[in-house]
Design an enzyme around this catalytic site. Sequence first.
Site, PDB file in Angstrom:
ATOM      1  CD  GLU A  60       6.737  -2.365  -8.481  1.00 12.28           C
ATOM      2  OE1 GLU A  60       7.575  -3.272  -8.312  1.00 12.28           O
ATOM      3  OE2 GLU A  60       6.151  -1.801  -7.529  1.00 12.28           O
TER       4      GLU A  60
ATOM      5  CG  HIS B 230      -2.028  -0.958   1.177  1.00  7.93           C
ATOM      6  ND1 HIS B 230      -3.362  -0.599   1.255  1.00  7.93           N
ATOM      7  CD2 HIS B 230      -2.032  -2.312   1.036  1.00  7.93           C
ATOM      8  CE1 HIS B 230      -4.122  -1.680   1.177  1.00  7.93           C
ATOM      9  NE2 HIS B 230      -3.331  -2.738   1.052  1.00  7.93           N
TER      10      HIS B 230
ATOM     11  CG  ASP C 289      -4.529  -9.205  -5.620  1.00  6.41           C
ATOM     12  OD1 ASP C 289      -3.771  -9.640  -4.736  1.00  6.41           O
ATOM     13  OD2 ASP C 289      -4.243  -8.216  -6.311  1.00  6.41           O
ATOM     14  CD  GLN C 290      -0.122 -12.954  -4.080  1.00  4.40           C
ATOM     15  OE1 GLN C 290       0.206 -14.126  -3.973  1.00  4.40           O
ATOM     16  NE2 GLN C 290       0.087 -12.058  -3.117  1.00  4.40           N
TER      17      GLN C 290
ATOM     18  CD1 TRP D 250      -2.579  -3.329  -8.781  1.00  6.97           C
ATOM     19  CD2 TRP D 250      -2.359  -4.991 -10.259  1.00  6.97           C
ATOM     20  NE1 TRP D 250      -2.933  -2.841 -10.022  1.00  6.97           N
ATOM     21  CE2 TRP D 250      -2.812  -3.848 -10.947  1.00  6.97           C
ATOM     22  CE3 TRP D 250      -2.141  -6.163 -10.988  1.00  6.97           C
ATOM     23  CZ2 TRP D 250      -3.053  -3.842 -12.322  1.00  6.97           C
ATOM     24  CZ3 TRP D 250      -2.389  -6.146 -12.361  1.00  6.97           C
ATOM     25  CH2 TRP D 250      -2.838  -5.000 -13.013  1.00  6.97           C
ATOM     26  CG  ASN D 251       2.086  -2.430  -5.532  1.00 10.20           C
ATOM     27  OD1 ASN D 251       1.690  -1.362  -5.966  1.00 10.20           O
ATOM     28  ND2 ASN D 251       1.641  -2.941  -4.389  1.00 10.20           N
TER      29      ASN D 251
HETATM   30  N1  UDP Z   1       9.688  -4.714  -3.434  1.00  4.40           N
HETATM   31  C1  UDP Z   1      10.908  -4.095  -3.397  1.00  4.40           C
HETATM   32  N2  UDP Z   1      12.021  -4.861  -3.214  1.00  4.40           N
HETATM   33  C2  UDP Z   1      11.974  -6.203  -3.088  1.00  4.40           C
HETATM   34  C3  UDP Z   1      10.707  -6.840  -3.136  1.00  4.40           C
HETATM   35  C4  UDP Z   1       9.586  -6.066  -3.322  1.00  4.40           C
HETATM   36  O1  UDP Z   1      11.014  -2.869  -3.511  1.00  4.40           O
HETATM   37  O2  UDP Z   1      13.029  -6.816  -2.914  1.00  4.40           O
HETATM   38  C5  UDP Z   1       8.478  -3.876  -3.635  1.00  4.40           C
HETATM   39  C6  UDP Z   1       7.900  -4.043  -5.021  1.00  4.40           C
HETATM   40  O3  UDP Z   1       8.567  -3.183  -5.920  1.00  4.40           O
HETATM   41  C7  UDP Z   1       6.433  -3.709  -4.803  1.00  4.40           C
HETATM   42  C8  UDP Z   1       6.181  -4.101  -3.348  1.00  4.40           C
HETATM   43  O4  UDP Z   1       7.458  -4.269  -2.732  1.00  4.40           O
HETATM   44  O5  UDP Z   1       6.207  -2.329  -4.990  1.00  4.40           O
HETATM   45  C9  UDP Z   1       5.423  -5.397  -3.208  1.00  4.40           C
HETATM   46  O6  UDP Z   1       4.088  -5.207  -3.540  1.00  4.40           O
HETATM   47  P1  UDP Z   1       3.229  -6.341  -4.233  1.00  4.40           P
HETATM   48  O7  UDP Z   1       1.856  -5.796  -4.436  1.00  4.40           O
HETATM   49  O8  UDP Z   1       3.901  -6.841  -5.440  1.00  4.40           O
HETATM   50  O9  UDP Z   1       3.233  -7.534  -3.207  1.00  4.40           O
HETATM   51  P2  UDP Z   1       2.887  -7.637  -1.623  1.00  4.40           P
HETATM   52  O10 UDP Z   1       4.100  -7.234  -0.889  1.00  4.40           O
HETATM   53  O11 UDP Z   1       1.722  -6.726  -1.349  1.00  4.40           O
HETATM   54  O12 UDP Z   1       2.563  -9.082  -1.466  1.00  4.40           O
END
Ligand code: UDP
Length: 463
Positions: free
Chosen positions: A362, A16, A378-379, A357-358
């Site tokens: 990305e 978030h 949601d994956q 989703w991020n």
């Molecule tokens: N991320 C990062 N470095 C890492 C792993 C993840 O900066 O080594 C960031 C990634 O770029 C993304 C976020 O952490 O913006 C993860 O969000 P995502 O929605 O993909 O997954 P969640 O952590 O919510 O399961």
Amino acid sequence: MEDCHVLLVIFPGQGHINPSLQFAKRLVNLGAKVTLSTGFSAMNHMSRPQIPGLDFAPFSDGYDAGLKPDDLNDFWVSMKTRGSDALAKLITARKEEGRPFTRLIYTTIMYWAGVVARGLHVPATLLWIQPATVLDIYYHYFTEYGDLFRNCSGNQVVEVPGVPCLGVRDFPSFLFSTETNVNYDLDWAIEAMRDQIEEINVEESPKVLVNTFDALEFDALRAIKKVRMVGIGPLIPSAYLDGKDPSDTAFGGDLRQNSNDYVEWLDSQPKNSVVYLAFGSYADVPNTILEEIAQGLVNSKLPFLWVLRETYKGEKPEEKLRCKEELEGQGKIVRWCAQVEVLQHPSIGCFLTHCGWNSTLESIASGVPLVACPLWNDQFSNAKLIQDVWKMGVRVSGNEEGVVTADEYKRCIECVMGGGEKGEELRKNAKKWKDLAKAAVKEDGSSYLNLKAYMDEMLTLKS
Ligand code: UDP
């Protein structure tokens, strides 16, 4: 313009924080002031970017030392109760001081912040940070299509407006319990989503801002008659999109330390040669899954960069891997990296991802094709979109026992990295989506115009 002051309330998790910080930057660039509010469980641990026009207002959520997935049920109640109280006080105090918040914006499932705002006559908007398709799924599940989902089994599919045909394995994991790969106690999550949908429906013609873009989810954005969803994404640093601010290369709110010890190694690798693997910021990946991935990777013989976070128990997952020694020398394991930067690196050939989703967005914005390995939430739906709708990745499949084997990981990695027809097609599509993502945030692009129109609406409503 200066009087447009947004209180942005977000769930205290990396998934978030990242899009919200980027969203805040864009609002500030359009002339708004933004106060970002979240619990100390995140705010105590995150870096806070210094941006004129953006400030921070943390509240105690009762978990100041940090949040672990096992805490989630109790945390949810604690944050809601304490957060509602803290936000009400903050909004009231600012009004009395003569510098009121003119709008409250909250991220997915933080609906209770919307309830507080409504009670104090501050207009509120949801910033949905999953795909529009996933909002369609939940919305339809909690309104007229619930039985369709509940009665779906085996090879049956569910058809709902704006959404590709979904089998059970494509549902968000909160709607089913059998196939999820992480086993946290998540009773609260489905209730939170139900309450979130109810909160959207309180308004007569609600508008929801979605971290997506028109070309990517055109039908999904228009699939709920009552709700106007507008794409304002992808919410990733501007240097990788419109390039208007070349210094904007990171989200700026990491909860973990980046070791940076992979950059030179990446620089030394040939173009499109490296497999990047990461599973987001949150879930611990079970050892049984890591073991198969590691063996698949070793068998592929391809160079890799793998983000393996320490587990919540403080274990280093790679130490337990049977093929630990074979992995060494083939690639690099790191605890955390600057993912958006890594995905832009010319050496990266594919991203083996949990489909958060991020991470997905990305990768789309970087034109990197994917191996989709969903774990929960949601994956599963995102994996369906990646493989069958955007056709920029392949999704791993389980064998008869439901196990995704090392051979399957190897097959998928080689398919995406390979020079065959399929690999070419995936790379071509990934490039197409990257170009469309960039076009969406340009000054005549749909996401830019949608956000600009939202700003104009905020100003009109205020006067
Ligand atoms: N991320 C990062 N470095 C890492 C792993 C993840 O900066 O080594 C960031 C990634 O770029 C993304 C976020 O952490 O913006 C993860 O969000 P995502 O929605 O993909 O997954 P969640 O952590 O919510 O399961």
